[in-house]
Enzyme design. Sequence first.
Site, PDB file in Angstrom:
ATOM      1  N   THR A  48       0.851  -1.189   0.000  1.00  0.00           N
ATOM      2  CA  THR A  48       0.000   0.000   0.000  1.00  0.00           C
ATOM      3  C   THR A  48       0.883   1.233   0.000  1.00  0.00           C
ATOM      4  O   THR A  48       1.894   1.278   0.715  1.00  0.00           O
ATOM      5  CB  THR A  48      -0.937   0.036   1.222  1.00  0.00           C
ATOM      6  N   ILE A  49       0.508   2.242  -0.784  1.00  0.00           N
ATOM      7  CA  ILE A  49       1.313   3.465  -0.810  1.00  0.00           C
ATOM      8  C   ILE A  49       1.152   4.274   0.478  1.00  0.00           C
ATOM      9  O   ILE A  49       1.946   5.176   0.741  1.00  0.00           O
ATOM     10  CB  ILE A  49       0.966   4.345  -2.028  1.00  0.00           C
ATOM     11  N   ASP A  50       0.147   3.963   1.291  1.00  0.00           N
ATOM     12  CA  ASP A  50      -0.143   4.779   2.477  1.00  0.00           C
ATOM     13  C   ASP A  50       0.841   4.579   3.626  1.00  0.00           C
ATOM     14  O   ASP A  50       0.903   5.415   4.532  1.00  0.00           O
ATOM     15  CB  ASP A  50      -1.557   4.493   2.986  1.00  0.00           C
ATOM     16  N   MET A 104      -2.452  11.678  -1.853  1.00  0.00           N
ATOM     17  CA  MET A 104      -3.297  10.594  -1.358  1.00  0.00           C
ATOM     18  C   MET A 104      -3.078  10.357   0.132  1.00  0.00           C
ATOM     19  O   MET A 104      -2.026  10.651   0.677  1.00  0.00           O
ATOM     20  CB  MET A 104      -3.041   9.321  -2.155  1.00  0.00           C
TER      21      MET A 104
END
Length: 326
Positions: A124-126, A168
Amino acid sequence: MKIGVLTSGGDSPGMNAAIRAVVRTALYHGCEVFGIKRGYSGLLSGEIIPLDSRAVGDILQRGGTILQSARCPAFKTAEGQALAKEQLLKMGLNALVIIGGDGSFRGAQDLNKMGFQTVGLPGTIDNDIGCTDYTIGFDTAVNTVLDAVNKIRDTASSHNRVYIVEVMGKLSGFIAAAAGLTGGAESVLVPEIPADLNALCAKISRSLHEGKTHSIVLVAEGFYGDPVDADQSSAFKVGRFVAQHTGCETRITVLGHIQRGGTPTFFDRKIATLMGAKAVELILAGETEKMVGIVNDKIEAFDMDAAIGERKQVDPQWLDLIRILS
């Protein structure tokens, strides 16, 4: 041993590198490997294909996921889970590697309760998964943001403008904080930590009065929660407030899904490869309901409960340092 691999939730750069590592490590150890397309949705519909070494050739450098991904509310139901079990038994799969975020890992726990061995990789990029310093895709996403901020700074300084840049992060401000710290942002606004917009406006006005030619503010998309309409997004709300209270010419940039794409960085390829190989090792050792993480540059295994039990939070000291350095 028959091992399945799937990618679920939002895609992230480096997922393909992880798939490649899982497949080729498993084949090396004499296992059969099957790819499940479109995450849990593909599992329910039986989109399960054999993967050999050539199937994962020339994907190391590609963003996205060759197995594709999708959200699957149906998997959360008893009927959906029964169908998933039926499909897995039909294919004779013994174990699954799930690449995704916390929602994907909860699905892995459900599969484990059905009697299937599961290991998760944090994709996940988060970067909001516990028990790991970094998640697959985070480094690439931050570098994408930095590249955009560098370009925005050129035009911002040419026109004495304030730019509000939305990145994001609906529940997590890691991308905003990391890019703000290393990109020289004036301020960073994240969902986890309240911010005083009046103080932000005073700082912007003071900076411009002192001769600074521009200001850049990074805003995580979830700073004001999940917007109903595009013009109610966090960046537009912050932008309107700043324009009204400073009188500065203000521009809004929403980076959107470009943050998910692109060639994965060295770092994302490295951790994805090491994590993928480790996942197979854990499966062959009989381990289950584990997540592979990287802590202090070491690849380690953690109980999945611990990994998703508490959402990782942005360090407030990062935001303080951003304020001091700007």
